[in-house]
Motif scaffolding. Structure first.
Motif, short mmCIF file in Angstrom:
data_model
loop_
_atom_site.label_atom_id
_atom_site.label_comp_id
_atom_site.label_asym_id
_atom_site.label_seq_id
_atom_site.Cartn_x
_atom_site.Cartn_y
_atom_site.Cartn_z
N LEU A 42 0.82 -1.21 0.00
CA LEU A 42 0.00 0.00 0.00
C LEU A 42 0.86 1.27 0.00
O LEU A 42 1.88 1.31 0.69
CB LEU A 42 -0.91 0.01 1.23
N PRO A 43 0.41 2.29 -0.74
CA PRO A 43 1.12 3.57 -0.66
C PRO A 43 1.13 4.07 0.79
O PRO A 43 0.15 3.93 1.51
CB PRO A 43 0.27 4.50 -1.55
N ASP A 44 2.24 4.58 1.23
CA ASP A 44 2.42 5.07 2.60
C ASP A 44 2.22 3.99 3.65
O ASP A 44 2.05 4.28 4.83
CB ASP A 44 1.52 6.27 2.90
N GLY A 45 2.18 2.71 3.24
CA GLY A 45 2.13 1.61 4.20
C GLY A 45 0.83 1.43 4.93
O GLY A 45 0.77 0.72 5.94
N GLY A 46 -0.24 2.06 4.48
CA GLY A 46 -1.54 1.92 5.14
C GLY A 46 -2.67 2.27 4.19
O GLY A 46 -2.45 2.59 3.03
N LEU A 47 -3.88 2.19 4.71
CA LEU A 47 -5.07 2.54 3.93
C LEU A 47 -5.29 4.05 4.00
O LEU A 47 -5.54 4.60 5.07
CB LEU A 47 -6.30 1.81 4.47
N ALA A 48 -5.16 4.70 2.87
CA ALA A 48 -5.31 6.16 2.83
C ALA A 48 -6.76 6.55 3.07
O ALA A 48 -7.67 6.01 2.43
CB ALA A 48 -4.82 6.70 1.50
N ARG A 49 -6.97 7.46 3.99
CA ARG A 49 -8.33 7.95 4.26
C ARG A 49 -8.86 8.65 3.01
O ARG A 49 -8.14 9.33 2.30
CB ARG A 49 -8.33 8.91 5.44
N GLY A 50 -10.16 8.44 2.75
CA GLY A 50 -10.80 9.08 1.61
C GLY A 50 -10.58 8.35 0.30
O GLY A 50 -10.81 8.92 -0.75
N THR A 51 -10.13 7.10 0.37
CA THR A 51 -9.87 6.34 -0.86
C THR A 51 -10.69 5.07 -0.92
O THR A 51 -11.24 4.60 0.07
CB THR A 51 -8.38 5.97 -1.00
N VAL A 52 -10.73 4.52 -2.13
CA VAL A 52 -11.41 3.26 -2.40
C VAL A 52 -10.34 2.24 -2.78
O VAL A 52 -9.60 2.45 -3.74
CB VAL A 52 -12.44 3.41 -3.54
N THR A 53 -10.26 1.16 -2.02
CA THR A 53 -9.34 0.08 -2.31
C THR A 53 -10.16 -1.18 -2.54
O THR A 53 -10.72 -1.75 -1.60
CB THR A 53 -8.33 -0.15 -1.16
N GLU A 54 -10.27 -1.57 -3.79
CA GLU A 54 -11.06 -2.75 -4.15
C GLU A 54 -10.30 -4.01 -3.74
O GLU A 54 -9.09 -4.11 -3.96
CB GLU A 54 -11.31 -2.73 -5.65
N VAL A 55 -11.02 -4.96 -3.12
CA VAL A 55 -10.39 -6.17 -2.63
C VAL A 55 -11.12 -7.37 -3.22
O VAL A 55 -12.33 -7.48 -3.11
CB VAL A 55 -10.43 -6.23 -1.08
N GLY A 56 -10.35 -8.28 -3.83
CA GLY A 56 -10.97 -9.42 -4.50
C GLY A 56 -10.87 -10.72 -3.74
O GLY A 56 -11.24 -11.76 -4.25
N ASP A 57 -10.36 -10.70 -2.50
CA ASP A 57 -10.18 -11.92 -1.73
C ASP A 57 -10.66 -11.70 -0.30
O ASP A 57 -10.26 -10.72 0.35
CB ASP A 57 -8.69 -12.30 -1.73
N ALA A 58 -11.51 -12.61 0.20
CA ALA A 58 -12.08 -12.45 1.54
C ALA A 58 -11.01 -12.47 2.63
O ALA A 58 -11.08 -11.71 3.60
CB ALA A 58 -13.11 -13.54 1.81
N GLY A 59 -9.99 -13.30 2.48
CA GLY A 59 -8.91 -13.34 3.47
C GLY A 59 -8.13 -12.05 3.54
O GLY A 59 -7.81 -11.55 4.62
N VAL A 60 -7.84 -11.48 2.38
CA VAL A 60 -7.13 -10.19 2.33
C VAL A 60 -8.02 -9.10 2.93
O VAL A 60 -7.55 -8.24 3.67
CB VAL A 60 -6.71 -9.84 0.89
#
Length: 162
Positions: free
Chosen positions: A30-48
């Protein structure tokens, strides 16, 4: 005086405030090592998906929206205890009063969601600094997409994944 007047410590603090921490195994993805606030991160795997939400759920509430089969037991065993389930929004999760209450939204977008249908909720959620993790269906224009393309299992019996 030339250069940036902001100290490295201040920039690091600002980056930390702008992101939610994730499991250290996922941070390099991930950019900056985390989930950026205000963004959409699509995830295709339930474990992830569960692994992404585990660290943020230690300090933030996570809403699971329109995913009735979401694994509550798996989420709890991973350490996600601040979890609320919301069903039957009919794809209107961006219009309901979720943004201020739930910084992390795990959502199932409507199947074949047109780009114009994603614009308003994305703008609303971005304004509130939400992290949106669409799962199972495509969200038009995500900032990032994470998926598993290769799995490897080692060991006898339960073994371990790598």
């Amino acid at each position: 005086m030339t250069g940036n007047a902001t100290s490295p410590q201040t920039r690091a603090r600002e980056r930390a405030e702008a992101t939610l921490p994730v499991d250290e195994a996922l941070a390099p993805l991930l950019p900056d090592g985390g989930l950026a606030r205000g963004t959409v991160t699509e995830v295709g795997d339930a474990g992830v998906l569960i692994q992404l939400a585990t660290r943020p759920a230690q300090t933030e509430w996570v809403a699971v929206v329109d995913i009735p089969e979401f694994g509550d037991a798996a989420a709890r065993s991973a350490g996600i205890t601040r979890l609320v389930r919301i069903e039957d929004t009919h794809g209107k999760f961006g219009d309901v009063a979720l943004a201020p209450a739930f910084p992390v939204l795990i959502v199932r977008p409507p199947a074949a969601m047109p780009e114009r249908a994603a614009t308003r909720p994305a703008s609303h959620l971005r304004t509130h600094g939400n992290v949106v993790l669409p799962y199972d269906h495509h969200w038009p224009g995500p900032q990032l997409r994470l998926d598993v393309t290769h799995r490897l299992w080692r060991g006898l019996g339960d073994g371990w994944a790598s």
